[in-house]
Design an enzyme around this catalytic site. Structure first.
Site, PDB file in Angstrom:
ATOM      1  CE  LYS A   1     -23.317 -43.190 -27.581  1.00 26.70           C
ATOM      2  NZ  LYS A   1     -23.924 -43.222 -28.910  1.00 26.70           N
TER       3      LYS A   1
HETATM    4  C1  E4P Z   1     -24.609 -46.365 -30.136  1.00 27.16           C
HETATM    5  O1  E4P Z   1     -24.897 -45.588 -29.275  1.00 27.16           O
HETATM    6  C2  E4P Z   1     -24.058 -45.965 -31.443  1.00 27.16           C
HETATM    7  O2  E4P Z   1     -24.641 -44.751 -31.825  1.00 27.16           O
HETATM    8  C3  E4P Z   1     -24.395 -46.934 -32.547  1.00 27.16           C
HETATM    9  O3  E4P Z   1     -25.096 -48.053 -32.101  1.00 27.16           O
HETATM   10  C4  E4P Z   1     -23.282 -47.184 -33.512  1.00 27.16           C
HETATM   11  O4  E4P Z   1     -23.692 -48.115 -34.476  1.00 27.16           O
HETATM   12  P1  E4P Z   1     -22.999 -48.334 -35.891  1.00 27.16           P
HETATM   13  O5  E4P Z   1     -21.912 -49.315 -35.725  1.00 27.16           O
HETATM   14  O6  E4P Z   1     -24.090 -48.865 -36.753  1.00 27.16           O
HETATM   15  O7  E4P Z   1     -22.498 -46.987 -36.345  1.00 27.16           O
END
Ligand code: E4P
Length: 214
Positions: free
Chosen positions: A83
Site C-alpha cells: 500500500k
Molecule cells: C483503506 O484502506 C483505509 O484503511 C480505510 O478505509 C480508511 O478509512 P477511515 O477513513 O475510516 O480511516
C-alpha cells in the site's frame, strides 16, 4: 464484488472469516497502531487466516525508502499487497513495483485525476476514501462513479477498492456503481446482515412453529 475487511484487529478478522464473505484485508498505520502490535506480526497472522490480498502500508515518504520497505513486506507472504500513498513518490514506487510484478494498492485517493495516475503506473488497486470526502460535505460516491467511467473509457485494469466506508448504504451505493471491491470495518460488515423485518419475521416463524408443536 469482493469484500475486504479494514482492520488490524485479528479477532475481528477471525470472526468475519467465519461468515465466508471476506476476500481480503486492508490495514493502515492507524489501524496497526490500534492493534498495539508490530505491522509484521499482525500481517503474518492475518495471512494465516485469510487466503487473499492483504494490504500492508509503507511508512517511508520517498521512493527509495518505499521500495526498501516493500521488499521487506513482500517477504512476509505472497498475498501481501504493498500500500503506497498517492504522492509523486508513491506513484513512482508503484511504477517500479508494477514492473517487477508486485501487487500494489494506491491509497489516500481523493480525486479522479489521482486515480488516473495510479492506473497509468499499473496499480493493482486504487483506494478512493469515500467516507472522508463525505465528512467534508463532498460526495464520495460521485468519485467512485468518475473513476469507474474513466477506467472503463480506457480499459484500465486497476481495481477500484472503495475505502473509508462507514455504513451499509455506502456498500450498496458503491456496488450499484460497480466498484470492484469494498473494504469496510467489522461493524459495517456485520450491519449488512440486518433488517428489522428479517428479525421480526423470524421471531414470528419461531413462535408459530412453537405453537404448532403443542
Ligand atoms: C483503506 O484502506 C483505509 O484503511 C480505510 O478505509 C480508511 O478509512 P477511515 O477513513 O475510516 O480511516
Amino acid at each position: 464484488m469482493e469484500f475486504f475487511i479494514d482492520t488490524g484487529i485479528v479477532d475481528e478478522i477471525k470472526a468475519a472469516a467465519k461468515w465466508g464473505i471476506v476476500d481480503g484485508v486492508t490495514t493502515n498505520p492507524t489501524l496497526i497502531a490500534k492493534s498495539g502490535r508490530t505491522q509484521a506480526d499482525v500481517i503474518k497472522e492475518i495471512c494465516a487466516i485469510i487466503d487473499g490480498p492483504i494490504s500492508a502500508e509503507v511508512i517511508a515518504t520517498d521512493t527509495v525508502g518505499m521500495l526498501k520497505e516493500a521488499r521487506e513486506l513482500t517477504k512476509i507472504h505472497d498475498n501481501v499487497v504493498i500500500k503506497l500513498p498517492l504522492t509523486a513518490d508513491g506513484i513512482s514506487a508503484c511504477h517500479a513495483l508494477s514492473s517487477d510484478g508486485i501487487k500494489t494498492n494506491v491509497t489516500l485517493c481523493f480525486s479522479a485525476n489521482q486515480a488516473l495516475l495510479a492506473a497509468k503506473v499499473g496499480a493493482t488497486y486504487i483506494s478512493p476514501f469515500i467516507g472522508r470526502l463525505d465528512d467534508l460535505g463532498q460526495d464520495g460516491c460521485q468519485l467512485i462513479e468518475e473513476i469507474r467511467t474513466i477506467y472503463d473509457n480506457y480499459g484500465f485494469t486497476t481495481k477500484i477498492l472503495a475505502a473509508s466506508i462507514r455504513h451499509p448504504m455506502h456498500v450498496r451505493d458503491v456496488a450499484m456503481i460497480g466498484a470492484d471491491v469494498a473494504t469496510m470495518p467489522y461493524k459495517a460488515m456485520e450491519q449488512l446482515f440486518h433488517h428489522p423485518l428479517t428479525d421480526r419475521g423470524l421471531e414470528q416463524f419461531l413462535a408459530d412453529h412453537a405453537k404448532s408443536q403443542k
